[in-house]
Design a protein around this motif. Structure first.
Motif, PDB file in Angstrom:
ATOM      1  N   GLU A   1     -31.011 -45.173  -3.062  1.00 41.51           N
ATOM      2  CA  GLU A   1     -31.753 -44.395  -2.083  1.00 41.51           C
ATOM      3  C   GLU A   1     -31.048 -43.060  -1.903  1.00 41.51           C
ATOM      4  OE1 GLU A   1     -31.954 -46.239   1.694  1.00 41.51           O
ATOM      5  OE2 GLU A   1     -34.058 -45.740   1.994  1.00 41.51           O
ATOM      6  N   ILE A   2     -31.726 -41.969  -2.191  1.00 45.50           N
ATOM      7  CA  ILE A   2     -31.033 -40.674  -2.113  1.00 45.50           C
ATOM      8  C   ILE A   2     -31.244 -40.018  -0.759  1.00 45.50           C
ATOM      9  CG2 ILE A   2     -32.883 -39.312  -3.178  1.00 45.50           C
ATOM     10  CD1 ILE A   2     -30.447 -37.802  -4.572  1.00 45.50           C
ATOM     11  N   ALA A   3     -32.304 -40.331  -0.094  1.00 48.40           N
ATOM     12  CA  ALA A   3     -32.500 -39.902   1.288  1.00 48.40           C
ATOM     13  C   ALA A   3     -33.244 -41.050   1.952  1.00 48.40           C
ATOM     14  CB  ALA A   3     -33.309 -38.615   1.353  1.00 48.40           C
ATOM     15  N   PRO A   4     -33.167 -41.156   3.288  1.00 54.38           N
ATOM     16  CA  PRO A   4     -33.786 -42.312   3.915  1.00 54.38           C
ATOM     17  C   PRO A   4     -35.248 -42.475   3.485  1.00 54.38           C
ATOM     18  CG  PRO A   4     -32.525 -41.091   5.503  1.00 54.38           C
ATOM     19  CD  PRO A   4     -32.501 -40.286   4.245  1.00 54.38           C
TER      20      PRO A   4
ATOM     21  N   ALA B   1     -41.914 -32.093   2.262  1.00 52.48           N
ATOM     22  CA  ALA B   1     -41.602 -32.577   3.610  1.00 52.48           C
ATOM     23  C   ALA B   1     -42.892 -32.866   4.379  1.00 52.48           C
ATOM     24  CB  ALA B   1     -40.744 -31.555   4.350  1.00 52.48           C
ATOM     25  N   LEU B   2     -43.833 -31.944   4.280  1.00 55.09           N
ATOM     26  CA  LEU B   2     -45.097 -32.152   4.986  1.00 55.09           C
ATOM     27  C   LEU B   2     -45.826 -33.382   4.457  1.00 55.09           C
ATOM     28  CD1 LEU B   2     -46.326 -28.458   5.157  1.00 55.09           C
ATOM     29  CD2 LEU B   2     -45.781 -29.919   7.102  1.00 55.09           C
ATOM     30  N   LEU B   3     -45.848 -33.492   3.128  1.00 57.20           N
ATOM     31  CA  LEU B   3     -46.559 -34.627   2.536  1.00 57.20           C
ATOM     32  C   LEU B   3     -45.902 -35.949   2.936  1.00 57.20           C
ATOM     33  CD1 LEU B   3     -48.799 -35.426   0.500  1.00 57.20           C
ATOM     34  CD2 LEU B   3     -47.011 -35.520  -1.229  1.00 57.20           C
ATOM     35  N   TYR B   4     -44.562 -35.927   2.930  1.00 56.01           N
ATOM     36  CA  TYR B   4     -43.836 -37.154   3.259  1.00 56.01           C
ATOM     37  C   TYR B   4     -44.123 -37.592   4.688  1.00 56.01           C
ATOM     38  CZ  TYR B   4     -39.997 -40.413   3.929  1.00 56.01           C
ATOM     39  OH  TYR B   4     -39.265 -41.535   4.206  1.00 56.01           O
ATOM     40  N   MET B   5     -44.153 -36.612   5.593  1.00 57.18           N
ATOM     41  CA  MET B   5     -44.406 -36.973   6.986  1.00 57.18           C
ATOM     42  C   MET B   5     -45.827 -37.488   7.175  1.00 57.18           C
ATOM     43  SD  MET B   5     -41.631 -36.712   8.608  1.00 57.18           S
ATOM     44  CE  MET B   5     -42.011 -36.686  10.348  1.00 57.18           C
ATOM     45  N   GLU B   6     -46.750 -37.040   6.339  1.00 55.94           N
ATOM     46  CA  GLU B   6     -48.128 -37.495   6.478  1.00 55.94           C
ATOM     47  C   GLU B   6     -48.368 -38.853   5.818  1.00 55.94           C
ATOM     48  OE1 GLU B   6     -50.301 -36.338   8.320  1.00 55.94           O
ATOM     49  OE2 GLU B   6     -49.613 -34.321   8.807  1.00 55.94           O
TER      50      GLU B   6
ATOM     51  N   ASN C   1     -36.031 -35.952  18.516  1.00 54.79           N
ATOM     52  CA  ASN C   1     -36.592 -37.103  17.833  1.00 54.79           C
ATOM     53  C   ASN C   1     -35.548 -37.625  16.846  1.00 54.79           C
ATOM     54  OD1 ASN C   1     -37.047 -35.843  15.174  1.00 54.79           O
ATOM     55  ND2 ASN C   1     -38.564 -34.635  16.285  1.00 54.79           N
ATOM     56  N   PRO C   2     -35.648 -38.891  16.455  1.00 55.85           N
ATOM     57  CA  PRO C   2     -34.577 -39.500  15.664  1.00 55.85           C
ATOM     58  C   PRO C   2     -34.310 -38.773  14.352  1.00 55.85           C
ATOM     59  CG  PRO C   2     -36.113 -41.174  16.423  1.00 55.85           C
ATOM     60  CD  PRO C   2     -36.698 -39.857  16.791  1.00 55.85           C
ATOM     61  N   LEU C   3     -35.347 -38.243  13.720  1.00 58.69           N
ATOM     62  CA  LEU C   3     -35.140 -37.570  12.439  1.00 58.69           C
ATOM     63  C   LEU C   3     -34.279 -36.328  12.604  1.00 58.69           C
ATOM     64  CD1 LEU C   3     -38.774 -37.836  11.063  1.00 58.69           C
ATOM     65  CD2 LEU C   3     -36.773 -39.017  10.177  1.00 58.69           C
TER      66      LEU C   3
ATOM     67  N   MET D   1     -33.610 -33.486   6.666  1.00 59.99           N
ATOM     68  CA  MET D   1     -33.899 -34.287   7.856  1.00 59.99           C
ATOM     69  C   MET D   1     -34.330 -33.392   9.015  1.00 59.99           C
ATOM     70  SD  MET D   1     -33.602 -37.349   6.968  1.00 59.99           S
ATOM     71  CE  MET D   1     -33.507 -38.410   8.402  1.00 59.99           C
ATOM     72  N   LEU D   2     -33.662 -32.245   9.159  1.00 59.55           N
ATOM     73  CA  LEU D   2     -34.048 -31.329  10.233  1.00 59.55           C
ATOM     74  C   LEU D   2     -35.476 -30.837  10.021  1.00 59.55           C
ATOM     75  CD1 LEU D   2     -30.734 -29.325  10.613  1.00 59.55           C
ATOM     76  CD2 LEU D   2     -31.819 -30.699  12.371  1.00 59.55           C
ATOM     77  N   ALA D   3     -35.817 -30.550   8.758  1.00 57.51           N
ATOM     78  CA  ALA D   3     -37.181 -30.090   8.474  1.00 57.51           C
ATOM     79  C   ALA D   3     -38.182 -31.187   8.835  1.00 57.51           C
ATOM     80  CB  ALA D   3     -37.305 -29.695   7.007  1.00 57.51           C
ATOM     81  N   LEU D   4     -37.861 -32.429   8.453  1.00 55.88           N
ATOM     82  CA  LEU D   4     -38.756 -33.532   8.820  1.00 55.88           C
ATOM     83  C   LEU D   4     -38.866 -33.624  10.338  1.00 55.88           C
ATOM     84  CD1 LEU D   4     -37.799 -36.439   6.376  1.00 55.88           C
ATOM     85  CD2 LEU D   4     -39.575 -34.719   6.126  1.00 55.88           C
ATOM     86  N   GLY D   5     -37.736 -33.393  11.020  1.00 52.34           N
ATOM     87  CA  GLY D   5     -37.741 -33.455  12.483  1.00 52.34           C
ATOM     88  C   GLY D   5     -38.639 -32.398  13.094  1.00 52.34           C
ATOM     89  N   THR D   6     -38.616 -31.184  12.539  1.00 51.42           N
ATOM     90  CA  THR D   6     -39.495 -30.145  13.096  1.00 51.42           C
ATOM     91  C   THR D   6     -40.957 -30.507  12.865  1.00 51.42           C
ATOM     92  OG1 THR D   6     -39.334 -28.866  11.053  1.00 51.42           O
ATOM     93  CG2 THR D   6     -37.864 -28.240  12.829  1.00 51.42           C
TER      94      THR D   6
END
Lengths: 501, 496
Positions: A67-70, A184-189, B332-334, B408-413
């Motif tokens: 796992e390279i990032a969570p 990042a956007l895609l991952y969050m979605e 937030n946790p991220l 992680m900070l970008a995901l947090g924003t």
């Protein structure tokens, strides 16, 4: 020694990485140093070739390593498309290695150790890009590729080279950043960044608004489009010609720029899926930009007197053939794109090899100085002619078949304007290549050519070989490494594993 | 036995070492540096033990380890609390300090001819103050440790160039104002709640959250700590202090000093006042996040304009502390995990970069960026390779650790829907690239004049200095690869 097949993708990445310390340590013994490069290139190619039978069955080899990032695995997977790209990059690396020796020594270049080490690093990251099993892993290698090619672009350390390298970094780092933003956007979605043939299932079923899809697509498209030289993001590529010619040949005609178009294929065929892109109309944007690029780049190529710059603009144009093929989103279009990745690689690398051989041998880099040069360098110019004919689209060279398939794709999609532009651009290819050939063969040469002969065999053999490959792959598209079959498998995967039209 | 008394041992060992340095220093001046390094190393090992213990306790569902001094139970007595957050910060602070102090051995002759024992005693007291701030569970006691660390850092900074005392004096004025504001804030809270114990206060605050006094107190505390953390626009003391002081102090203070202030911010905002309580009543965290974002851009732009390497690194610190405070304020946790990981990364990166700058300062006598040229790569091959690694991590390129905290900070924003800050994170990466590649380009490519670069003899510092710097830089690469488990633990520290 038997190797567990799931580790082959990893090994293929690592081989040239392990070569770097060996190259650095043999700094004072050039022959040994270059031997390491060869050994690494051959092993790498062998490993990739061993993946072909599986890829022809549509298999994917390898998997997540850690796992390279969570939530995001570091994944090296050789799927057919990855094998295809890796095959081209690693195969041509062998020729480039031989050629580099002739070029670097013939030109008495400085800092050859740094050159060969950075070259090995670039190849490692290119194979990493090819075998990346998800977008995150792709980004990691994509950025390493940027960094590892920087020393190569700046190699001459002249002011022009420094400026060019600065421009190169500005473009590619910005692109990398936008790609990260999109990811990042895609991952969050969606909670995933995996590559899935036909597009992410999570995306096709999601309720993402069109606006958000557009934002993510634009970010990612710019991210990969810069390296793919799509206008208006192309201008780093002609500048990057400040690099030594072996770099221009393999990296700026094959590895780096193809990782850009490879990225276009990954993003559109394996992340979004053609269905989603057509739904939001993104295919139109891709088509307009690439059709514009392939036309304008051909015009710009006319104006260049510097041979390498003319080739660079030609590269910009041909990269957009590939993007255009993807944007058609039809079977022949995609097949033509994939085939053109290979065809353009063998042809353009030949042309760059020739340009470098001319530079080392005759110290000429302008087209206007090439009068009569074919008489002293017959092999080089024969190869050049084959490459030029291929890029123009004359049978039986492989460039004809890929262009033919692309044209079929435009007809399938009923896109007549792109078809017209494809034909126009083919004519313009003839227009900017044949004067070079004509000049070299038919104009009387000047006094300065006397006493010069053909270039060093280290350069001539590779360039003749790649020219021959272009012909062989034109006549027998499945020769040696099953390029056509692989391309067909890739096309079928994109269209039949979930991707709906 | 060790477990129960662990929280107190950090402070006890640092006090003993500080005394020992002074006493032993009377006879053997050379003993100061090894003793101080040993002290930090012991604390680093204790922190590691503490981390393991805390993890085991958390897994078993036990509460945090609380230690009442003199057997007095809180809220009457003062207590130390060792939980996941404090254990993490202890590891970062003491670990980095140990490496920096080890590295300083090669540099003593340059700066501290007359008084190494005094210097190292001060450095140890500085670390004592930071450890106390991290461990204490009492708001007033925190102020005491804050002053211990501040007073010693004023003195540490004053040792340096001719302008150093002036920079230290400026820091003293601003730092004292900040400390006082914090103390007044604590006074308000005491008047309203009748307690100084953080855990007690946590329970009381929801009952009085609507009181205007709470907002005033919180504002005072945040501004006070904000000065220490160099939260934009309260950074005024920082650039000159880091630039003018001797290179040992800058390598020691820059990586960890502001981090502990950020820790206090986390404690107060997220734990004592509570993430949700706070925002339900006052949208204070948004303001902090925006200020931090402004600081990120401001620090980066200013860093580009600098001609002195140390001042450039100082402005870059202002920018990087912005990342941390922003991550905290997004709540937030991220973003929280990203901020904590950035605490670790930035401590490693800044320590590395200041160490390399100390190599140049030592060998060249100046760190003027305009003088950098390709002779440096021949004279300092190891230092420059180290610098390059840390710079790539600062820019935030994979696979260096710096990339993952920014990810992680970008995901947090995104999670917070804060698009401006999302853009800030991305664009600041490019700004970082501008100033770091500017330096790398000079060092590796700029012609040094008539003389061929390779003609310069190697002029590296001793391995005793090269090795610690290189080790930290390589740690960044390692943390880049093993960040996932670290980030998972850090995410779990987010208070619910």
């Amino acid at each position: 020694m038997m190797v567990q097949s799931e580790f082959i993708p990893l090994l293929a990445v690592l081989v040239s990485l392990f070569a770097i310390p060996l190259i650095a340590l043999s700094s004072n013994r050039p022959n040994l140093r270059e031997a390491w490069t060869f050994i690494a290139a051959l092993i790498k190619f062998g490993l990739v070739v061993s993946l072909i039978p599986g890829a022809l069955q549509g298999e994917t080899v390898g998997g997540a390593l850690f796992e390279i990032a969570p939530g995001l695995p570091f994944e090296l997977e050789a799927d057919p498309l990855g094998v295809f790209f890796a095959l081209i990059a690693s195969g041509l690396w062998i020729f480039t290695s031989a050629y580099s020796i002739g070029y670097m020594r013939g030109n008495s270049e400085v800092k050859q150790t740094r050159f060969f080490a950075a070259f090995a690093m670039s190849l490692s990251s290119t194979i990493g890009v090819a075998f990346a099993g998800n977008l995150f892993t792709f980004i990691v290698f994509y950025e390493i590729l940027t960094l590892s090619t920087y020393p190569l672009v700046v190699h001459k350390e002249s002011d022009a080279a420094i400026q060019a390298a600065r421009k190169y970094l500005t473009y590619t780092l910005t692109a990398g950043l936008l790609l990260v933003a999109g990811a990042a956007l895609l991952y969050m979605e969606t909670g995933t960044l995996d590559f899935e043939a036909g597009g992410l299932a999570a995306l096709t079923t999601s309720t993402l608004s069109t606006g958000k899809l557009w934002v993510i697509f634009i970010l990612m498209f710019i991210g990969v489009g810069v390296k793919a030289g799509v206008m208006p993001l192309h201008s780093w590529l002609p500048s990057a010609m400040a690099a030594p010619t072996p770099v221009s040949s393999l990296l700026h005609a094959v590895a780096v720029v193809k990782s850009g178009v490879f990225g276009v294929l990954r993003v559109s065929g394996f992340v979004f899926g053609f269905g989603v892109l057509q739904q939001i109309g993104a295919d139109v944007l891709m088509m307009v930009l690439s059709a514009f690029t392939l036309t304008v780049a051909s015009f710009l190529a006319f104006k260049q007197d510097n041979l390498k710059r003319r080739l660079a603009y030609s590269t910009v144009g041909h990269l957009s053939y590939i993007v255009l093929g993807v944007s058609l989103m039809t079977m022949s279009g995609v097949l033509g794109s994939v085939l053109h990745i290979a065809a353009h690689a063998t042809m353009k690398i030949t042309l760059f090899f020739c340009a470098g051989a001319i530079y080392v041998n005759l110290h000429k880099d302008s087209i206007s100085q090439l009068d009569g040069a074919a008489k002293v360098m017959p092999w080089t110019f024969a190869a050049f002619t084959i490459g030029a004919m291929g890029l123009t689209g004359i049978p039986p060279i492989n460039g004809f078949f890929s262009k033919w398939t692309l044209a079929l794709g435009t007809i399938e999609a009923a896109q007549w304007i792109p078809l017209g532009l494809l034909i126009l651009s083919g004519l313009m290819n003839a227009g900017y290549f044949f004067p070079i050939v004509a000049r070299a063969y038919f104009k009387p040469g000047g006094q300065d050519l006397e006493g010069h002969g053909e270039a060093n065999p280290w350069m001539v053999v590779p360039l003749v070989s790649t020219a021959l490959l272009s012909v062989i792959f034109g006549l027998f598209p499945n020769a040696f490494v099953h390029i056509l079959d692989l391309a067909t498998v890739i096309m079928e995967q994109i269209f039949h594993s979930g991707g709906s039209l | 036995m060790i477990e129960a008394n662990l929280p107190a041992m950090f402070v006890v060992s640092y006090i003993s070492v500080a005394l020992l340095i002074v006493l032993a220093g009377v006879r053997v001046k050379q003993s100061a540096q090894p003793l101080a390094t040993m002290g930090a190393l012991v604390a680093a090992l204790l922190s590691f033990v503490g981390w393991v213990v805390v993890q085991a306790h958390t897994d078993a569902g036990f509460p945090a380890t609380r230690y009442g001094f003199g057997g007095w139970a809180p809220p009457i007595g003062i207590e130390f609390v060792l939980d996941g957050l404090s254990a993490f910060f202890l590891m970062v602070v003491n670990g980095v300090a140990a490496v920096v102090l080890w590295h300083s051995a090669g540099n003593i002759d340059k700066h501290l001819d007359a008084h190494p024992p005094t210097f190292y005693a001060l450095a140890t007291l500085f670390l004592l103050g930071l450890n106390g701030m991290i461990l204490t569970g009492d708001l007033f006691n925190l102020y005491v440790f804050l002053e211990i660390s501040s007073l010693s850092s004023y003195a540490l900074i004053a040792i340096g160039s001719r302008q150093a005392p002036l920079a230290a004096f400026r820091y003293l004025i601003l730092g004292t104002v900040g400390g006082t504001l914090y103390l007044i804030g604590v006074g308000f809270m005491y008047a309203m709640t009748g307690t100084l114990n953080m855990i007690d206060m946590m329970a009381i605050i929801p009952l009085i959250a609507q009181e205007p006094g709470v907002l005033v107190a919180l504002l005072l505390m945040i501004i006070g700590i904000g000065v220490k953390a160099a939260l934009f626009p309260l950074y005024g003391w920082l650039p000159e202090s880091y630039t003018q002081t001797n290179s040992i102090s800058s390598a020691l203070i820059a990586p960890i000093g502001t981090k502990v202030a950020a820790y206090v911010m986390i404690r107060i905002l997220l734990y004592v006042f509570g993430a949700t309580e706070l925002n339900a009543v006052w949208p204070l965290s948004d303001a902090i996040a925006l200020l931090a974002g402004a600081g990120i851009l401001f620090g980066s732009v200013m860093a580009i304009l600098q001609k002195n390497l140390k001042r450039m690194l100082a402005f870059s610190s202002i920018s990087q502390i912005g990342y941390i405070l922003m991550g905290v304020a997004l709540m937030n946790p991220l973003a929280f995990a990203g901020a904590l990981f950035h605490v670790l990364n930035h401590a490693l990166m800044k320590a590395t970069l200041f160490m390399v700058s100390s190599h140049l300062e030592r060998q060249e006598g100046s760190v003027d960026i305009r003088d950098f040229n390709d002779s440096y790569r021949v004279k300092y091959p190891w230092s420059m390779a180290t610098f390059t690694l840390a710079a790539i991590s600062m820019i935030g390129l994979p696979p260096m650790a710096g990339f993952f905290s920014k990810w992680m900070l970008a995901l947090g924003t995104i999670e917070a829907g804060h698009w401006i800050l999302f853009g800030v994170i991305l664009s600041s990466s490019l700004l970082n690239a501008v100033y770091f590649f500017g330096i790398l380009e000079k060092v590796y490519l700029r012609r040094s004049g008539q003389k061929e670069a390779s003609k310069h003899p190697m002029n590296e510092v001793s391995w005793g200095m090269r090795l610690p710097a290189l080790m930290l830089a390589l740690t960044l690469l390692v943390f880049g690869f093993i960040n996932a488990p670290i980030l998972e633990v850090l995410q779990s520290l987010f208070p619910t």
